[in-house]
Design an enzyme around this catalytic site. Sequence first.
Site, PDB file in Angstrom:
ATOM      1  N   SER A 102       0.835  -1.211   0.000  1.00 20.89           N
ATOM      2  CA  SER A 102       0.000   0.000   0.000  1.00 20.89           C
ATOM      3  C   SER A 102       0.870   1.262   0.000  1.00 20.89           C
ATOM      4  O   SER A 102       0.482   2.283  -0.574  1.00 20.89           O
ATOM      5  CB  SER A 102      -0.973  -0.001   1.175  1.00 20.89           C
ATOM      6  OG  SER A 102      -0.288   0.084   2.398  1.00 20.89           O
ATOM      7  N   ARG A 122      13.377  -7.905   5.027  1.00 23.24           N
ATOM      8  CA  ARG A 122      14.724  -8.475   5.129  1.00 23.24           C
ATOM      9  C   ARG A 122      15.638  -7.398   5.679  1.00 23.24           C
ATOM     10  O   ARG A 122      15.489  -6.216   5.346  1.00 23.24           O
ATOM     11  CB  ARG A 122      15.273  -8.921   3.761  1.00 23.24           C
ATOM     12  CG  ARG A 122      14.421  -9.883   2.995  1.00 23.24           C
ATOM     13  CD  ARG A 122      14.122 -11.176   3.708  1.00 23.24           C
ATOM     14  NE  ARG A 122      15.317 -11.937   4.068  1.00 23.24           N
ATOM     15  CZ  ARG A 122      15.296 -12.998   4.876  1.00 23.24           C
ATOM     16  NH1 ARG A 122      14.169 -13.383   5.430  1.00 23.24           N
ATOM     17  NH2 ARG A 122      16.403 -13.656   5.137  1.00 23.24           N
ATOM     18  N   LEU A 180      19.105  -5.565   5.695  1.00 23.10           N
ATOM     19  CA  LEU A 180      20.146  -5.347   4.690  1.00 23.10           C
ATOM     20  C   LEU A 180      21.511  -5.218   5.363  1.00 23.10           C
ATOM     21  O   LEU A 180      21.650  -4.557   6.398  1.00 23.10           O
ATOM     22  CB  LEU A 180      19.818  -4.089   3.888  1.00 23.10           C
ATOM     23  CG  LEU A 180      18.522  -4.203   3.060  1.00 23.10           C
ATOM     24  CD1 LEU A 180      18.094  -2.840   2.545  1.00 23.10           C
ATOM     25  CD2 LEU A 180      18.704  -5.189   1.905  1.00 23.10           C
ATOM     26  N   HIS A 239       8.490   3.146   9.024  1.00 22.81           N
ATOM     27  CA  HIS A 239       8.190   2.266  10.160  1.00 22.81           C
ATOM     28  C   HIS A 239       6.882   2.740  10.792  1.00 22.81           C
ATOM     29  O   HIS A 239       6.692   3.952  10.980  1.00 22.81           O
ATOM     30  CB  HIS A 239       9.340   2.322  11.178  1.00 22.81           C
ATOM     31  CG  HIS A 239       9.148   1.387  12.328  1.00 22.81           C
ATOM     32  ND1 HIS A 239       9.436   0.040  12.233  1.00 22.81           N
ATOM     33  CD2 HIS A 239       8.666   1.588  13.574  1.00 22.81           C
ATOM     34  CE1 HIS A 239       9.149  -0.543  13.388  1.00 22.81           C
ATOM     35  NE2 HIS A 239       8.681   0.373  14.225  1.00 22.81           N
ATOM     36  N   GLU A 273      23.292   0.463   9.198  1.00 18.89           N
ATOM     37  CA  GLU A 273      23.491  -0.962   9.500  1.00 18.89           C
ATOM     38  C   GLU A 273      22.645  -1.452  10.674  1.00 18.89           C
ATOM     39  O   GLU A 273      22.552  -2.639  10.913  1.00 18.89           O
ATOM     40  CB  GLU A 273      24.974  -1.310   9.691  1.00 18.89           C
ATOM     41  CG  GLU A 273      25.774  -0.391  10.593  1.00 18.89           C
ATOM     42  CD  GLU A 273      25.922   1.011  10.014  1.00 18.89           C
ATOM     43  OE1 GLU A 273      25.874   1.958  10.808  1.00 18.89           O
ATOM     44  OE2 GLU A 273      26.052   1.159   8.777  1.00 18.89           O
ATOM     45  N   ASP A 306      16.087  -0.299  12.215  1.00 16.37           N
ATOM     46  CA  ASP A 306      15.196   0.818  12.589  1.00 16.37           C
ATOM     47  C   ASP A 306      15.934   1.922  13.338  1.00 16.37           C
ATOM     48  O   ASP A 306      15.300   2.762  13.994  1.00 16.37           O
ATOM     49  CB  ASP A 306      14.021   0.332  13.466  1.00 16.37           C
ATOM     50  CG  ASP A 306      13.096  -0.623  12.721  1.00 16.37           C
ATOM     51  OD1 ASP A 306      13.025  -0.535  11.487  1.00 16.37           O
ATOM     52  OD2 ASP A 306      12.450  -1.451  13.394  1.00 16.37           O
ATOM     53  N   ALA A 328      -1.584   7.778   7.553  1.00 12.72           N
ATOM     54  CA  ALA A 328      -0.513   8.770   7.730  1.00 12.72           C
ATOM     55  C   ALA A 328       0.705   8.384   6.881  1.00 12.72           C
ATOM     56  O   ALA A 328       1.342   9.239   6.264  1.00 12.72           O
ATOM     57  CB  ALA A 328      -0.136   8.869   9.205  1.00 12.72           C
ATOM     58  N   GLU A 329       1.009   7.090   6.837  1.00 10.73           N
ATOM     59  CA  GLU A 329       2.151   6.632   6.031  1.00 10.73           C
ATOM     60  C   GLU A 329       1.967   6.997   4.566  1.00 10.73           C
ATOM     61  O   GLU A 329       2.910   7.428   3.897  1.00 10.73           O
ATOM     62  CB  GLU A 329       2.288   5.108   6.138  1.00 10.73           C
ATOM     63  CG  GLU A 329       2.710   4.620   7.505  1.00 10.73           C
ATOM     64  CD  GLU A 329       3.009   3.133   7.476  1.00 10.73           C
ATOM     65  OE1 GLU A 329       4.191   2.787   7.352  1.00 10.73           O
ATOM     66  OE2 GLU A 329       2.070   2.323   7.553  1.00 10.73           O
TER      67      GLU A 329
HETATM   68  C1  GRF Z   1       3.927  -0.461   6.740  1.00 11.45           C
HETATM   69  O1  GRF Z   1       3.184  -0.349   7.916  1.00 11.45           O
HETATM   70  C2  GRF Z   1       5.322   0.018   6.960  1.00 11.45           C
HETATM   71  O2  GRF Z   1       5.433   0.989   7.929  1.00 11.45           O
HETATM   72  C3  GRF Z   1       6.030  -1.221   7.429  1.00 11.45           C
HETATM   73  O3  GRF Z   1       5.421  -2.285   6.734  1.00 11.45           O
HETATM   74  C4  GRF Z   1       4.108  -1.910   6.344  1.00 11.45           C
HETATM   75  C5  GRF Z   1       4.025  -2.130   4.876  1.00 11.45           C
HETATM   76  O4  GRF Z   1       2.722  -2.045   4.392  1.00 11.45           O
HETATM   77  N1  GRF Z   1       7.455  -1.118   7.252  1.00 11.45           N
HETATM   78  P1  GRF Z   1       2.475  -2.066   2.823  1.00 11.45           P
HETATM   79  O5  GRF Z   1       3.062  -3.339   2.265  1.00 11.45           O
HETATM   80  O6  GRF Z   1       3.106  -0.843   2.243  1.00 11.45           O
HETATM   81  O7  GRF Z   1       0.983  -2.038   2.658  1.00 11.45           O
END
Ligand code: GRF
Length: 205
Positions: free
Chosen positions: A13, A89, A91, A107, A145, A148, A176-177
């Site tokens: 998404s 994964r 990195l 995140h 490295e 988060d 919000a993302e």
């Molecule tokens: C999101 O909540 C993002 O913050 C996290 O993984 C989720 C990914 O969702 N790292 P999508 O695959 O973009 O819908």
Amino acid sequence: MMRVGVLASGYGSNLQALLDVAAAGAPYEVAVVIANVATAPALDRARRAGVPAYFVDHRGRTRRAFESDLARLLSEARVDLVCLAGFLRILSPRFVSQFPGRILNIHPALLPAFGGPGMYGDRVHEAVLASGARQSGCTIHLVDESVDGGPIVTQAVVPVLEGDTPATLAARVAEAEHRLYPAVVRAIAEGRLLPVLSAAVSAGG
Ligand code: GRF
């Protein structure tokens, strides 16, 4: 036109939000999408948008071999920026150093809280609710490295509401993302934000 490579493992998404804002005229294009899960809906989203989409399996091979395929595809697509969007994964420093200051992650919480190994998906929202925090949100950070732990670029805050479940909180954070990630990528494309500077500072340069 800034060229963006997106790494994903699942639903995609956030990738969709990046694709939609690019299609609406932002000065960046998603040049390649790579997933480490063959059935990831993110790959279909890319194909529907006409973006080259690749499945690269991480199973049954070394991290180094997996990452060298990622790096090759990203380089062939001549990407300026790499966006992790639900990419599950870790990195290696070797990979990260190939794109210095040019890998972003999103995140679903307000780092440095509720991050680190094992903190992904609903676990994050469960932990936020269990803590009694009144606010959550999302964080965009540079990838280094650590898990988060890279320099924070920006955050968006959402309220935690009475009666929230991990699912209702996740949905509010996801909204919000979907606003924040394209806004940051657009700002970089427009030269209003320079992630490479943060990387230089954190490396002591
Ligand atoms: C999101 O909540 C993002 O913050 C996290 O993984 C989720 C990914 O969702 N790292 P999508 O695959 O973009 O819908």
